[in-house]
Design a protein around this motif. Structure first.
Motif, mmCIF file in Angstrom:
data_model
loop_
_atom_site.group_PDB
_atom_site.id
_atom_site.type_symbol
_atom_site.label_atom_id
_atom_site.label_comp_id
_atom_site.label_asym_id
_atom_site.label_seq_id
_atom_site.Cartn_x
_atom_site.Cartn_y
_atom_site.Cartn_z
ATOM 1 N N ALA A 181 0.829 -1.206 0.000
ATOM 2 C CA ALA A 181 0.000 0.000 0.000
ATOM 3 C C ALA A 181 0.867 1.261 0.000
ATOM 4 O O ALA A 181 0.598 2.223 -0.738
ATOM 5 C CB ALA A 181 -0.926 0.001 1.212
ATOM 6 N N SER A 182 1.940 1.246 0.806
ATOM 7 C CA SER A 182 2.815 2.414 0.853
ATOM 8 C C SER A 182 3.527 2.625 -0.477
ATOM 9 O O SER A 182 3.671 3.761 -0.952
ATOM 10 C CB SER A 182 3.849 2.249 1.972
ATOM 11 N N GLY A 183 3.985 1.536 -1.087
ATOM 12 C CA GLY A 183 4.655 1.654 -2.376
ATOM 13 C C GLY A 183 3.743 2.201 -3.451
ATOM 14 O O GLY A 183 4.129 3.089 -4.232
ATOM 15 N N ILE A 184 2.514 1.675 -3.484
ATOM 16 C CA ILE A 184 1.563 2.173 -4.483
ATOM 17 C C ILE A 184 1.225 3.633 -4.224
ATOM 18 O O ILE A 184 1.177 4.464 -5.154
ATOM 19 C CB ILE A 184 0.295 1.295 -4.468
ATOM 20 N N ALA A 185 0.992 3.964 -2.934
ATOM 21 C CA ALA A 185 0.665 5.363 -2.604
ATOM 22 C C ALA A 185 1.821 6.289 -2.948
ATOM 23 O O ALA A 185 1.619 7.387 -3.495
ATOM 24 C CB ALA A 185 0.323 5.471 -1.120
ATOM 25 N N TYR A 186 3.062 5.855 -2.647
ATOM 26 C CA TYR A 186 4.216 6.699 -2.960
ATOM 27 C C TYR A 186 4.351 6.891 -4.468
ATOM 28 O O TYR A 186 4.600 8.005 -4.947
ATOM 29 C CB TYR A 186 5.477 6.073 -2.387
ATOM 30 N N TRP A 187 4.206 5.805 -5.225
ATOM 31 C CA TRP A 187 4.365 5.898 -6.676
ATOM 32 C C TRP A 187 3.289 6.798 -7.288
ATOM 33 O O TRP A 187 3.590 7.647 -8.132
ATOM 34 C CB TRP A 187 4.286 4.514 -7.278
ATOM 35 N N LEU A 188 2.030 6.632 -6.830
ATOM 36 C CA LEU A 188 0.958 7.470 -7.368
ATOM 37 C C LEU A 188 1.174 8.944 -7.013
ATOM 38 O O LEU A 188 1.016 9.837 -7.856
ATOM 39 C CB LEU A 188 -0.389 6.986 -6.845
ATOM 40 N N ASN A 189 1.533 9.220 -5.765
ATOM 41 C CA ASN A 189 1.763 10.606 -5.357
ATOM 42 C C ASN A 189 2.988 11.193 -6.042
ATOM 43 O O ASN A 189 3.003 12.382 -6.413
ATOM 44 C CB ASN A 189 1.930 10.683 -3.836
ATOM 45 N N ARG A 190 4.021 10.368 -6.209
ATOM 46 C CA ARG A 190 5.226 10.873 -6.879
ATOM 47 C C ARG A 190 4.903 11.288 -8.304
ATOM 48 O O ARG A 190 5.282 12.374 -8.757
ATOM 49 C CB ARG A 190 6.297 9.779 -6.870
#
Length: 506
Positions: free
Chosen positions: A29-38
């Motif tokens: 979840a953190s990886g997906i959230a970071y990638w989307l926000n980035r």
């Protein structure tokens, strides 16, 4: 708790599984959230900068003359750099004499060498016009990094003639925002992992508490506490398991009680029958003794025609008497009422007396040094020796050899008595059953001179002394029975209790 037990603990495995699941979910979840926000942050900043740069190129650079001077380029570049996006601008054109002139909004920050060659080639390349491509030149961009600081560099040429412009924008604020986001997501992942571990611990405790109770109850049940029951609460699978355990324990308790009652009734029946047989058997024995005396008398008062029948009655009466005595001894062992009467004996003298009383001196070889003393029950030792020697003479043949030695190992002071014969030995299929009650080596000979209880009684007498009796075949042939007894039985706690001061046992 050992390391191996810790890593095989069900509680630890549950916590690890919960933690791994939580870690996988949190990291994903953190990886997906970071990638989307980035992507969202960088795309937003990039689109805003490119739109402003393209607008400035059209408005300000497009207003320059066809052959601008360096001063005009620098002034225009400086004006373009005042955009809200705060980027540096580099303009390249040819002056009136055809020389290349460069205008830079910030010479210390941005120069042509900062622009990747591939980007410059793409900007300068004229595109073929088509129905889908209405412009010969396009805006190109690329992300670069310098000293770990991300930058956005873009370039384009004015259509219809004019300067070529390049833009350099620092993405450091966005990178800091993304780093803060990454730290926040990392902290959230760590907190989620800790929370998952705590939840797993609580869940494991909730799940394993009934399992631990079930394990403890099973151990108590195995120790013979058949009234053990579990408290049942709830309607889940663990509650159903507890109910099943209680039902099984109740059924086992009832069955054991029934078996104990039947066993007690059987022992009481054998004991009562043996006692009831003794009275008429005593009278019969007295009569047979008289008949035997008549048979041995020189007067010959017994009719020769009935002499074989009389001798058969005498021998069978003796056999019946031995059987009754053996049955009574067996019932005493089963009831736990057999007692020891201890005395200090010289083993060589004791064995010699046993052999002499049964007229076996010519058929037995004794290898025993005098002076080997032991504190035990002489009568019960005599029963053991008589059974072993008699069995060896009957099935193995003479000479029967008896060897006595001491054995001091692991702090135990024992005596070993070996009774061996020169017969064919014990068949392998019979060897595990030689001490079974009423066991017959041959089913075709159910009747024999013995009762089938002798070796069993010998084994029980060895056990009551805290010793052991084993049977084996010697490599050179013949059977070997080995009797191991402690030299001082009063120092052991056997099944018969503790000897009293008079030499008996309570």
């Amino acid at each position: 708790m050992s390391l191996g037990m810790r890593f095989t603990s069900l509680r630890l495995r549950l916590v690890l599984v919960f933690a791994l699941v939580a870690l996988t979910a949190a990291v994903s979840a953190s990886g997906i959230a970071y990638w989307l926000n980035r992507e969202a942050v960088l795309t937003r900043a990039q689109d805003a900068a490119l739109n402003d740069f393209q607008q400035e190129m059209q408005n300000r650079a497009g207003a320059l003359p066809g052959r601008p001077t360096q001063t005009e380029l620098e002034n225009t570049a400086g004006q373009m750099a005042t955009s809200n996006q705060h980027f540096s601008v580099l303009l390249i054109a040819r002056d009136a004499v055809g020389d290349t002139v460069v205008g830079n909004s910030d010479l210390d920050t941005f120069s042509l060498s900062d622009v990747p060659e591939s980007l410059r080639e793409a900007v300068d390349q004229r595109q073929r016009l088509s129905s889908t491509n209405k412009s010969p030149y396009h805006l190109y961009w690329q992300r670069i990094s310098d000293d770990d600081t991300p930058y956005l560099v873009a370039g384009t040429r004015l259509i219809g003639g004019g300067p070529t412009g390049y833009m350099l924008k620092s993405l450091e604020p966005e990178a800091k925002d993304l780093n803060s986001l990454a730290w926040s997501l990392g902290i959230a992942t760590g907190l989620a992992l800790i929370g998952a571990a705590l939840l797993a611990q609580a869940a494991a405790t909730t799940v394993l508490r009934p399992v631990h109770r079930l394990g403890a109850a099973a151990r108590r049940l195995g120790e013979g506490k058949l009234d053990t029951r579990l408290r049942v609460s709830g309607t889940d699978e663990l509650a159903e398991l507890s109910r099943t355990f209680n039902q099984a324990a109740a059924a086992l308790e009832k069955r054991v009680a029934d078996m104990s009652a039947r066993d007690e009734a059987s022992r009481r029946f054998v004991a009562d029958m043996s006692h009831e047989l003794r009275t008429p058997l005593t009278a019969i024995t007295a009569v047979t003794e008289v008949l035997e005396e008549e048979l041995d008398a020189e007067t010959g008062s017994v009719d020769p025609m009935i002499e074989p029948a009389v001798r058969l009655v005498v021998s069978e009466t003796r056999r019946l008497g031995d059987l009754v005595e053996n049955l009574m001894e067996v019932t005493r062992f089963d009831a736990g009422t057999a007692r020891l009467v201890l005395d200090d004996v010289d083993l060589a003298d004791q064995i010699t007396a046993c052999i002499d009383a049964r007229a076996w001196l010519d058929a037995v070889e004794l290898d025993a040094a005098r002076g080997i003393m032991a504190r035990l029950d002489p009568r019960r030792l005599d029963v053991i020796l008589a059974n072993l020697i008699g069995n060896a003479l009957k099935h193995g043949g003479s000479p029967v050899r008896i060897a006595v030695r001491t054995d001091v190992t692991d702090g135990a002071d024992d005596v070993l008595i070996e009774v061996s014969d020169h017969g064919p030995g014990i068949p392998l299929e019979v060897l595990p059953h030689v001490f079974d009650r009423f066991y017959k080596a041959s089913a075709s000979r159910p009747r024999s001179e013995g009762s089938g209880l002798g070796l069993s009684i010998a084994l029980e007498n060895a056990h009551i002394h805290g010793g052991e009796l084993t049977a084996a075949n010697a490599p050179e042939g013949g059977a070997v029975f080995t009797l191991r007894l402690p030299r001082d039985v009063s120092d052991t706690s056997g099944p018969s209790g503790v000897p009293d001061p008079q030499g008996g046992a309570r």
